[in-house]
Enzyme design. Sequence first.
Site, PDB file in Angstrom:
ATOM      1  N   TYR A   1     -11.519  58.063  53.607  1.00  0.00           N
ATOM      2  CA  TYR A   1     -10.856  57.519  52.406  1.00  0.00           C
ATOM      3  C   TYR A   1     -10.402  58.664  51.499  1.00  0.00           C
ATOM      4  CZ  TYR A   1     -10.306  54.552  48.207  1.00  0.00           C
ATOM      5  OH  TYR A   1      -9.820  53.905  47.091  1.00  0.00           O
TER       6      TYR A   1
ATOM      7  N   SER B   1      -6.438  57.261  43.865  1.00  0.00           N
ATOM      8  CA  SER B   1      -7.811  57.003  43.417  1.00  0.00           C
ATOM      9  C   SER B   1      -8.312  58.275  42.750  1.00  0.00           C
ATOM     10  CB  SER B   1      -8.663  56.695  44.652  1.00  0.00           C
ATOM     11  OG  SER B   1     -10.039  56.832  44.374  1.00  0.00           O
TER      12      SER B   1
HETATM   13  N1  LIG Z   1     -11.366  49.037  43.326  1.00  0.00           N
HETATM   14  C1  LIG Z   1     -11.525  50.295  42.996  1.00  0.00           C
HETATM   15  O1  LIG Z   1     -12.550  50.677  42.399  1.00  0.00           O
HETATM   16  C2  LIG Z   1     -10.467  51.299  43.318  1.00  0.00           C
HETATM   17  C3  LIG Z   1     -10.637  52.601  42.826  1.00  0.00           C
HETATM   18  C4  LIG Z   1      -9.674  53.558  43.103  1.00  0.00           C
HETATM   19  C5  LIG Z   1      -8.573  53.211  43.854  1.00  0.00           C
HETATM   20  N2  LIG Z   1      -8.438  51.951  44.334  1.00  0.00           N
HETATM   21  C6  LIG Z   1      -7.256  51.656  45.130  1.00  0.00           C
HETATM   22  O2  LIG Z   1      -6.585  50.550  44.589  1.00  0.00           O
HETATM   23  C7  LIG Z   1      -5.885  49.863  45.637  1.00  0.00           C
HETATM   24  C8  LIG Z   1      -6.251  48.383  45.593  1.00  0.00           C
HETATM   25  O3  LIG Z   1      -7.653  48.275  45.779  1.00  0.00           O
HETATM   26  P1  LIG Z   1      -8.477  46.964  45.399  1.00  0.00           P
HETATM   27  O4  LIG Z   1      -9.740  47.430  44.799  1.00  0.00           O
HETATM   28  O5  LIG Z   1      -7.624  45.992  44.703  1.00  0.00           O
HETATM   29  O6  LIG Z   1      -8.820  46.445  46.881  1.00  0.00           O
HETATM   30  P2  LIG Z   1      -9.011  44.974  47.461  1.00  0.00           P
HETATM   31  O7  LIG Z   1      -9.447  44.032  46.415  1.00  0.00           O
HETATM   32  O8  LIG Z   1      -9.848  45.144  48.678  1.00  0.00           O
HETATM   33  O9  LIG Z   1      -7.521  44.593  47.883  1.00  0.00           O
HETATM   34  C9  LIG Z   1      -6.900  45.257  48.948  1.00  0.00           C
HETATM   35  C10 LIG Z   1      -5.560  44.612  49.192  1.00  0.00           C
HETATM   36  O10 LIG Z   1      -4.974  45.238  50.357  1.00  0.00           O
HETATM   37  C11 LIG Z   1      -4.610  44.202  51.277  1.00  0.00           C
HETATM   38  N3  LIG Z   1      -4.706  44.653  52.655  1.00  0.00           N
HETATM   39  C12 LIG Z   1      -5.842  45.019  53.314  1.00  0.00           C
HETATM   40  N4  LIG Z   1      -5.544  45.317  54.593  1.00  0.00           N
HETATM   41  C13 LIG Z   1      -4.203  45.121  54.729  1.00  0.00           C
HETATM   42  C14 LIG Z   1      -3.312  45.242  55.814  1.00  0.00           C
HETATM   43  N5  LIG Z   1      -3.742  45.644  57.036  1.00  0.00           N
HETATM   44  N6  LIG Z   1      -1.992  44.958  55.627  1.00  0.00           N
HETATM   45  C15 LIG Z   1      -1.557  44.542  54.402  1.00  0.00           C
HETATM   46  N7  LIG Z   1      -2.354  44.422  53.332  1.00  0.00           N
HETATM   47  C16 LIG Z   1      -3.669  44.704  53.503  1.00  0.00           C
HETATM   48  C17 LIG Z   1      -5.591  43.079  50.993  1.00  0.00           C
HETATM   49  O11 LIG Z   1      -5.086  41.835  51.379  1.00  0.00           O
HETATM   50  P3  LIG Z   1      -5.345  41.119  52.792  1.00  0.00           P
HETATM   51  O12 LIG Z   1      -6.786  41.329  53.150  1.00  0.00           O
HETATM   52  O13 LIG Z   1      -4.983  39.700  52.476  1.00  0.00           O
HETATM   53  O14 LIG Z   1      -4.405  41.755  53.747  1.00  0.00           O
HETATM   54  C18 LIG Z   1      -5.668  43.137  49.482  1.00  0.00           C
HETATM   55  O15 LIG Z   1      -4.585  42.451  48.906  1.00  0.00           O
HETATM   56  C19 LIG Z   1      -6.297  50.566  46.930  1.00  0.00           C
HETATM   57  O16 LIG Z   1      -5.312  51.510  47.267  1.00  0.00           O
HETATM   58  C20 LIG Z   1      -7.590  51.258  46.553  1.00  0.00           C
HETATM   59  O17 LIG Z   1      -7.851  52.377  47.372  1.00  0.00           O
HETATM   60  C21 LIG Z   1      -9.360  50.984  44.086  1.00  0.00           C
END
Ligand SMILES: NC(=O)c1ccc[n+]([C@@H]2O[C@H](COP(=O)([O-])OP(=O)(O)OC[C@H]3O[C@@H](n4cnc5c(N)ncnc54)[C@H](OP(=O)(O)O)[C@@H]3O)[C@@H](O)[C@H]2O)c1
Length: 252
Positions: A157, A144
């Site tokens: 985080y 991130s």
């Molecule tokens: N969105 C942003 O602005 C942003 C910015 C910087 C970095 N990121 C990074 O990008 C990545 C994806 O983020 P996102 O925004 O796509 O988040 P998201 O929409 O909340 O998706 C998170 C994913 O992780 C899975 N997950 C959560 N808990 C889990 C567990 N215990 N075991 C296995 N899978 C699990 C969720 O599926 P289930 O709930 O079905 O398990 C979901 O598929 C993360 O590493 C996040 O830190 C995001």
Amino acid sequence: MTTTEIPVLNGRRALVTGASRGIGRALVVALAATGADVLAVARGEDGLQETAALATGPGRVSVLAADLRDPDSIDEVVARAVAELGGLDILVNNAATHLNGRIEDLPLEDYQQIVDLGLRSAWLLCKAASPLLGEGASVINVGSVCSLVAMHGETAYVATKHALLGVTRALALEWARRGVRVNALAPGWVETEMNQAVLQDADAMTWVRRNTPMGRWASTEEMAGPVVFLASDASSYMTGQVLVVDGGWTAR
Ligand SMILES: NC(=O)c1ccc[n+]([C@@H]2O[C@H](COP(=O)([O-])OP(=O)(O)OC[C@H]3O[C@@H](n4cnc5c(N)ncnc54)[C@H](OP(=O)(O)O)[C@@H]3O)[C@@H](O)[C@H]2O)c1
């Protein structure tokens, strides 16, 4: 044909965590579109099936429901990758939790969940996948902008994402001579469920837009091209690096 539909990953075998929605879903779709066979992992079976339905190939997508906070799940995930894909060339550690909060308000249990999923599961997956990763393999840890700079109210985080970049750099050194590359992606603000609270708060939305030089959020699809690049031979001399895709957030 878009850049993420050129079949640069034909025959590659990829494992993507956090693939039931958000960025992980877009990565599965793009990896399959560029020819990779993919095992998509998350807890939610329904979301995983939706991801698989959206991926129209040419790569195949199979799914596995697993809770990656549980260290015992890791061996099962890697065993399934072998069973479904016949090996592994691309590992994308993308899963993370939306839990956050100021240090005064964050219970130890939440801190532990953030670290167990965002750092420990990625480290354990690298460890378990190591024997499978041959010359030309690519590991991508989804960090991130919080891998590089801090964000208010996000101590656990930010610590996890900084540490994940540390793992990326250290592992890149350990595996460089065997031809396995390890890089990180650092997204900025992406419209996903993780940011639901911000997306529902007009003032916070304005704050994000005002402080992002490009003046807008990223779509999940905008993370796909950079990940395909890191997964492919187009980045063959790149390891231990972080690819920042943040609309200019960290350039300020
Ligand atoms: N969105 C942003 O602005 C942003 C910015 C910087 C970095 N990121 C990074 O990008 C990545 C994806 O983020 P996102 O925004 O796509 O988040 P998201 O929409 O909340 O998706 C998170 C994913 O992780 C899975 N997950 C959560 N808990 C889990 C567990 N215990 N075991 C296995 N899978 C699990 C969720 O599926 P289930 O709930 O079905 O398990 C979901 O598929 C993360 O590493 C996040 O830190 C995001």
